[in-house]
Design a protein around this motif. Sequence first.
Motif, PDB file in Angstrom:
ATOM      1  N   PRO A  70       0.830  -1.212   0.000  1.00 34.65           N
ATOM      2  CA  PRO A  70       0.000   0.000   0.000  1.00 34.65           C
ATOM      3  C   PRO A  70       0.858   1.253   0.000  1.00 34.65           C
ATOM      4  O   PRO A  70       2.082   1.192   0.150  1.00 34.65           O
ATOM      5  CB  PRO A  70      -0.790  -0.130   1.315  1.00 34.65           C
ATOM      6  N   GLN A  71       0.202   2.409  -0.167  1.00 37.45           N
ATOM      7  CA  GLN A  71       0.931   3.685  -0.144  1.00 37.45           C
ATOM      8  C   GLN A  71       1.524   3.967   1.228  1.00 37.45           C
ATOM      9  O   GLN A  71       2.606   4.504   1.353  1.00 37.45           O
ATOM     10  CB  GLN A  71      -0.022   4.830  -0.506  1.00 37.45           C
ATOM     11  N   HIS A  72       0.786   3.602   2.273  1.00 31.63           N
ATOM     12  CA  HIS A  72       1.214   3.946   3.627  1.00 31.63           C
ATOM     13  C   HIS A  72       1.210   2.696   4.499  1.00 31.63           C
ATOM     14  O   HIS A  72       0.240   1.946   4.524  1.00 31.63           O
ATOM     15  CB  HIS A  72       0.285   4.999   4.243  1.00 31.63           C
ATOM     16  N   LEU A  73       2.295   2.481   5.217  1.00 33.08           N
ATOM     17  CA  LEU A  73       2.408   1.328   6.115  1.00 33.08           C
ATOM     18  C   LEU A  73       2.214   1.775   7.557  1.00 33.08           C
ATOM     19  O   LEU A  73       2.650   2.854   7.943  1.00 33.08           O
ATOM     20  CB  LEU A  73       3.788   0.676   5.977  1.00 33.08           C
ATOM     21  N   LEU A  74       1.580   0.933   8.333  1.00 34.58           N
ATOM     22  CA  LEU A  74       1.386   1.224   9.760  1.00 34.58           C
ATOM     23  C   LEU A  74       1.982   0.089  10.588  1.00 34.58           C
ATOM     24  O   LEU A  74       1.360  -0.457  11.478  1.00 34.58           O
ATOM     25  CB  LEU A  74      -0.118   1.379  10.058  1.00 34.58           C
ATOM     26  N   TRP A 168      12.206   4.228   4.186  1.00 32.67           N
ATOM     27  CA  TRP A 168      13.121   3.082   4.200  1.00 32.67           C
ATOM     28  C   TRP A 168      12.403   1.821   4.680  1.00 32.67           C
ATOM     29  O   TRP A 168      12.685   0.711   4.212  1.00 32.67           O
ATOM     30  CB  TRP A 168      14.323   3.391   5.093  1.00 32.67           C
ATOM     31  N   ARG A 169      11.471   1.979   5.599  1.00 29.23           N
ATOM     32  CA  ARG A 169      10.701   0.814   6.051  1.00 29.23           C
ATOM     33  C   ARG A 169       9.821   0.286   4.908  1.00 29.23           C
ATOM     34  O   ARG A 169       9.596  -0.915   4.795  1.00 29.23           O
ATOM     35  CB  ARG A 169       9.853   1.194   7.268  1.00 29.23           C
ATOM     36  N   MET A 170       9.353   1.222   4.060  1.00 23.65           N
ATOM     37  CA  MET A 170       8.606   0.814   2.875  1.00 23.65           C
ATOM     38  C   MET A 170       9.480  -0.063   1.977  1.00 23.65           C
ATOM     39  O   MET A 170       9.025  -1.043   1.383  1.00 23.65           O
ATOM     40  CB  MET A 170       8.133   2.046   2.112  1.00 23.65           C
ATOM     41  N   LEU A 187       1.261  -2.958  -6.449  1.00 28.59           N
ATOM     42  CA  LEU A 187       2.089  -1.865  -5.950  1.00 28.59           C
ATOM     43  C   LEU A 187       1.343  -0.541  -6.104  1.00 28.59           C
ATOM     44  O   LEU A 187       0.981  -0.152  -7.218  1.00 28.59           O
ATOM     45  CB  LEU A 187       3.408  -1.795  -6.727  1.00 28.59           C
ATOM     46  N   ASP A 188       1.119   0.139  -4.984  1.00 22.41           N
ATOM     47  CA  ASP A 188       0.440   1.439  -4.998  1.00 22.41           C
ATOM     48  C   ASP A 188       1.478   2.526  -4.731  1.00 22.41           C
ATOM     49  O   ASP A 188       1.939   2.709  -3.609  1.00 22.41           O
ATOM     50  CB  ASP A 188      -0.666   1.459  -3.931  1.00 22.41           C
ATOM     51  N   GLU A 189       1.870   3.232  -5.762  1.00 16.38           N
ATOM     52  CA  GLU A 189       2.883   4.300  -5.705  1.00 16.38           C
ATOM     53  C   GLU A 189       4.206   3.796  -5.105  1.00 16.38           C
ATOM     54  O   GLU A 189       4.687   4.327  -4.096  1.00 16.38           O
ATOM     55  CB  GLU A 189       2.367   5.501  -4.906  1.00 16.38           C
TER      56      GLU A 189
END
Length: 545
Positions: A70-74, A168-170, A187-189
């Motif tokens: 995703p675009q954003h990881l949590l 970097w975690r991405m 893959l989103d962005e």
Amino acid sequence: MITVDNIAVEFSGTTLFSDVNFVINENDKIALMGKNGAGKSTMMKIIAGEQNATRGKVSCPKDTVIAYLPQHLLTEDHCTVFDEASKAFQHIFEMRDRMQELNKQLETRTDYESEAYMKIIEEVSELGERYYALEEINYDAEVEKALKGLGFKQDDFQRMTSEFSGGWRMRIELAKILLQKPDLILLDEPTNHIDIESVIWLEDFLINKANAVMVISHDRAFIDNITNRTIEVTMGRIYDYKANYSHYLELRADRRSHQIKAYQEQQKFIADNQAFIERFKGTYSKTNQVASRVRMLEKLQIIEIDEVDNSALKLKFPPAPRSGDYPVIVEELSKSYDDHVVFKDASFSIARGEKVSFVGRNGEGKSTMIKSILGEIEHEGKCTLGHNVKVGYFAQNQASLLDPNLTIFQTVDEVAKGDIRTQIKNILGQFMFKGDDIDKKVSVLSGGEKTRLAMVKLLLEPVNLLILDEPTNHLDLRSKDVLKDALKAFDGTLILVSHDRDFLQGLSQKVFEFKDKRVIEHFETIDAFLERNRIKNIKEIDLKA
């Protein structure tokens, strides 16, 4: 083969899209395109199993592996970079450990005729068949190759993941996905947080080693290079093209011109029939003909023309005040943090009106050099700004510097000068702020919205030295085109840090490469620089792995 069957998404009485059908084949490389809000990310989440559709289903063969970035990881974790990336093979390690555990049981048990003993033998046999069917892989070497390809250094492997930024975690998550070799990679962005060399490595991997891929991206060069198919989400439906992005744009324009022609012909047909109905609706001898045409018009399906942004605004920078001949002069510049040398003995000058690019892997000193030029950090050597230099600076964290108490309109209005103030609403519209949006407070905007607003604000300031550090991460293709056109027309000096090759193309006349603690000046365009370095970089990564 993965089948998307009659997918629909509805919420609050609004249909995002409906009756969507398509098949993802084994080696398809698909660009998922459409304007913001069309439903691209929602579609991808449904395929990934992260979100449910209102109707319809996604089906695939048993054991199909779909990996989604995703675009954003949590995510929060507490292990090293190498160990986290190695989790890509966790299912294989678990299979091996389970076999070892069962074999130990078989060695100690004596109930050879029991049902439990036979079940253990069956499980060992099944696991063994699956495990030994796997190709022999040096897992450590594969992890090392993926991490290096995505920009990590050997020294980073044993650092805790908590020490790294979100970008970097991405990359760690991306490494895990690539190492799993899934049947479909979503893959989103993916290029928003990786540098040019890593983007090139990722392209090579997706083209030559990945199975099916579906990607959402605003990096035109990236999607052109990796995709052979484009699915456009528009007006609640999809169009499927067997073409990469650039070819799709041509086909889409052709499709739309045919739609316009058919629409105009249909409107004339409707007008002619309505005129006939109005003329003869009281004439007894024409009653049946009138009724027939009324029924025909009621059943007629009106041709729709695909939505397109017709705004013709051409954004321009205010004229740059004249500066000295050399706005930036760097002499024997060095920067270290304790024992870590970022770069040393850098010397160069940038002439008035020049447009240059800073390129290199993350961590090689591009942003550090910018901070040195701006006088924000201490350094050894000299860094001088020329006569009458007025700097406009867009930092990677520029969005966080906006006043949260102002509205979108107020934020832009306070820096707009002269006649440009009459165009503020149009300018904001170029960057997807329309209607009532302009009265929203900055405090309620998303990170992407803040980035776009910060860019608008910067574009209006009268400066003669623009320094942009990764300005395009949250801009869609159209907004990037607007910015690029404005930068081309800018008559001042430009320093640009970006990993977006399509954006850089035609913008910079010179490249400064940050590598191995040095700053190397190349008198060539970014395209020539990348073409010359493409094969060498990938080979270097393979050799080091």
